[in-house]
Design an enzyme around this catalytic site. Sequence first.
Site, PDB file in Angstrom:
ATOM      1  CG  ASP A   1     -29.996  13.145  -2.581  1.00  0.00           C
ATOM      2  OD1 ASP A   1     -29.574  12.193  -1.908  1.00  0.00           O
ATOM      3  OD2 ASP A   1     -30.996  13.812  -2.238  1.00  0.00           O
TER       4      ASP A   1
ATOM      5  CG  ASP B   1     -34.746   9.239  -0.367  1.00  0.00           C
ATOM      6  OD1 ASP B   1     -35.622   8.532  -0.886  1.00  0.00           O
ATOM      7  OD2 ASP B   1     -33.819   8.783   0.321  1.00  0.00           O
TER       8      ASP B   1
END
Length: 319
Positions: free
Chosen positions: A82, A84
Site C-alpha cells: 500500500d 499512504d
Amino acid sequence: MAASSITISISSSSLFTPTQPKTQCLLKQKHHHQIPASSFMGNTLKISTSSTFPITTTSRRLLSCSASASSSSTLPSALLFDCDGVLVDTEKDGHRISFNQTFQERELGVTWDVDLYGELLKIGGGKERMTAFFNKTGWPENAPTSEQERKEFVASLHKQKTELFMALIEKKLLPLRPGVAKLIDQALAQGVHVAVCSTSNEKAVSAIVSFLLGTERAEKIKIFAGDVVPRKKPDPAIYLLAASTLGVEPSRCVVVEDSAIGLAAAKAAGMKCIITKSGYTADEDFLDADAVFDCIGDPPEERFDLAFCGNLLEKQYVS
C-alpha cells in the site's frame, strides 16, 4: 549478548514474563494460536537470551514452531505495498493538509480536523471520501446540483488537492518510513516483483515512488492506483489486478498494509498480509493479519525482512 537460535514448543500452561522486548510482532496461525516474536532468521525463530516474550494460545494443545533457513527459504512471487501509511505516513500532515488547502482556496467553508479525517479514512479513495462527506453534511453553496456536475466538481477538487500534495512530496517534506527502501531492495535483488497498490491518485503515488525511492527503484516498481479499478479497497480488485498483470498467483503474494480496509482487500484476494501500523491505524482491528508490526524497520531496529515474508508462505507453523 548474541541472540541464541532455539526451537520452541509452547503449551497453553506456559507463560514467560516480558522484559522490554525491542519489537512487537503478532504472528497468527491455524486455530488462532498467537505468538508475539521478534523476527525469523536462520533455521529457527531466534529469541535473544536477554529477552523473553509473552506467549498465549487459545488451544490447550502444544504448538511447535520452527522456520526454514533463509538460504533455502521460499520467496514471494510478488511483494505488494500500500502507499499512504506504508511507504510514507502521509495522511495527517500530507493528504489532510492538501485537502484543507484546496477547500480554503475554493472558498468551500470546510475544514477536516485530525479526528474527522481519521473517520473519513475508513472510506477508500479521496473523491469517494469528499462525496460521502458532502452527502452527509451538505454540499457547499457554490457546488453544482446535478449528479454528473457534482462528480466533475469533486474530480476538480481532487485534481487540485493532488497537485498540492505532490508539491509536498517533491520537496521531500514527508520521509519514507523506516525499512521501506531496505525491503524493496531485498525483493528487487532476488527477482521478486514489487508493486504499489493504492486507492490514491496515480500521479500522487508515482510522485512518492519517484521522489522518495529514487528513479532507479521506480523504474522497477509497477504502480496500480486511483481509478485503475472500479471498486476500491476493501474490495480486492486492485490486488487481483496486480497479481494478474504481474503474472503471479495471488497465494504467492505478500501484501504490506497499514489499515483494516487494506487488510480486508488483501485477504479477500487470497494473499498473505503483514500490517505495519501507522498514525491513524494503530487502534484498528487486525485480527485477520498474518503478522502485525509497528514498522518494517532498518537495522539495528529491523522488525522483518524478505526472508520473513517467504516464511509466511511456507506455513511452517502447525498445531
